[in-house]
Design an enzyme around this catalytic site. Structure first.
Site, PDB file in Angstrom:
ATOM      1  N   CYS A  98       5.592 -45.128  10.622  1.00 29.21           N
ATOM      2  CA  CYS A  98       4.370 -45.755  11.132  1.00 29.21           C
ATOM      3  C   CYS A  98       4.738 -46.891  12.077  1.00 29.21           C
ATOM      4  CB  CYS A  98       3.526 -46.280   9.971  1.00 29.21           C
ATOM      5  SG  CYS A  98       1.898 -46.913  10.481  1.00 29.21           S
ATOM      6  N   CYS A 102       1.429 -52.649   7.570  1.00 32.01           N
ATOM      7  CA  CYS A 102       0.436 -53.141   6.615  1.00 32.01           C
ATOM      8  C   CYS A 102       1.128 -53.525   5.309  1.00 32.01           C
ATOM      9  CB  CYS A 102      -0.618 -52.073   6.368  1.00 32.01           C
ATOM     10  SG  CYS A 102      -1.474 -51.551   7.877  1.00 32.01           S
ATOM     11  N   CYS A 105       0.804 -51.177   2.176  1.00 39.26           N
ATOM     12  CA  CYS A 105       1.007 -49.740   2.381  1.00 39.26           C
ATOM     13  C   CYS A 105       1.731 -49.104   1.205  1.00 39.26           C
ATOM     14  CB  CYS A 105       1.790 -49.492   3.667  1.00 39.26           C
ATOM     15  SG  CYS A 105       2.049 -47.730   4.015  1.00 39.26           S
TER      16      CYS A 105
END
Length: 329
Positions: A98, A102, A105
């Protein structure tokens, strides 16, 4: 055969159920492969099939090789098939990579492995033959691999060749271009974009950003493209310590998604919690009461669908139904 189109349970129980379901499903698939293999063997040919599949904390490798099957073994295989749950709805996390970071995550980049396109198609075909009706592609960020071409070909295959009633994607929206909609939009039914805040600074604190690029600008662009290319638009939000006091009502009403799924931040050992995790999500966790207060604040939003840790949960944000996370064994 038991249907598994919807599952509601406590998180630990649900995770165990998902793992058990996948193991049962693999037993069904490989018993079918074994049957075909035996037939090939009897005709003087030899076939070997190898599949590796990982659920969040458990990896399973199954290998079938041509070998004679006794009548007793065949009856046992048929009995297993009859008792298997049907994977009517599948979440396919084909990549862990990714471009966002975040902090909460659950599916972190512990490997860069992605199943080759033809192998992925073969797996999807087996799932369709076993009862799959809905497929959702996620990650990681699914548009990152080959700039969305890999994803586009899977979406096209599922809609055009497998003729699935529902094909959807969960994405952060940052890698999507209008050219992708022009090439593959007609094969996609639903696109869900993850957005945890309508404040850019909050998105930066959460990690829902790449450099100083605007996550919200991408969100609105993708929303407009979905309208233009007739793709249903959804929003997923993970409620955590950084956005729990925010009022998103006006922004959600303006974007007008067909569904706004709101998730309570969840800890999963080995992924976003624990010694082996690549994330430390403990600081993002909120209480059940805080989550309920957020829901109460947004009670006027008709498209809101809450997913608390008490009710059940989904990983990225999906763990209901069948999970297909192919990592190398």
């Amino acid at each position: 055969m038991m249907q598994m189109s919807s599952v509601v349970a406590f998180p630990k129980l649900l995770l165990q159920l998902s793992i058990t379901t996948l193991l049962c499903f693999l037993a069904s698939v490989f018993s079918k492969v074994r049957y075909r293999t035996v037939r090939a063997c009897n005709m003087g040919t030899s076939t070997t099939a190898t599949t590796t599949t990982t659920t969040t904390t458990t990896s399973t490798t199954a290998t079938t090789t041509a070998s004679p099957a006794s009548p007793v073994a065949s009856k046992l295989d048929q009995s297993k098939v009859q008792n298997v749950m049907t994977p009517t709805s599948v979440n396919y996390h084909f990549t862990r990579k990714c471009n966002y970071k975040c902090g909460f995550c659950f599916h972190t980049a512990k490997t860069s492995f992605v199943l080759p396109l033809e192998e992925a198609k073969r797996g999807l075909k087996l799932l369709k033959e076993s009862g799959m009706e809905k497929i959702n592609f996620s990650g990681g960020e699914p548009f990152l691999h080959y700039k969305g071409e890999f994803l586009g070909k899977l979406v096209q295959y599922c809609k055009q060749d497998l003729e699935l009633p529902s094909v959807s994607i969960v994405s952060n929206g940052s890698m999507i271009k209008e050219k992708w909609f022009q090439s593959y939009g007609e094969y996609l039914d639903i696109l869900a974009i993850s957005c945890d805040s309508f404040d850019e600074e909050t998105n930066q604190l959460i990690g829902r950003a790449q450099g100083r690029k605007s996550h919200l600008d991408n969100l609105y662009k993708v929303c407009n493209w979905c309208q233009e290319y007739k793709v249903a638009f959804k929003i997923n939000s993970v409620i955590n310590t950084f956005n729990v006091d925010e009022d998103m009502t006006d922004n959600i009403v303006q974007l007008n998604p067909v569904r706004w799924k709101v998730f309570q931040c969840l800890l999963i050992d080995g992924e976003n919690a624990g010694e082996t995790a690549l994330r430390e999500a403990e600081r993002f966790v909120i209480s059940d009461q805080q989550f309920q207060e957020f829901l109460d604040r947004h009670s006027s939003v008709s498209c809101l669908v809450p997913e608390s840790n008490e009710k059940g949960f989904e990983l990225h944000p999906c763990m209901k139904d069948a999970e297909f996370l192919p990592d190398p064994g």
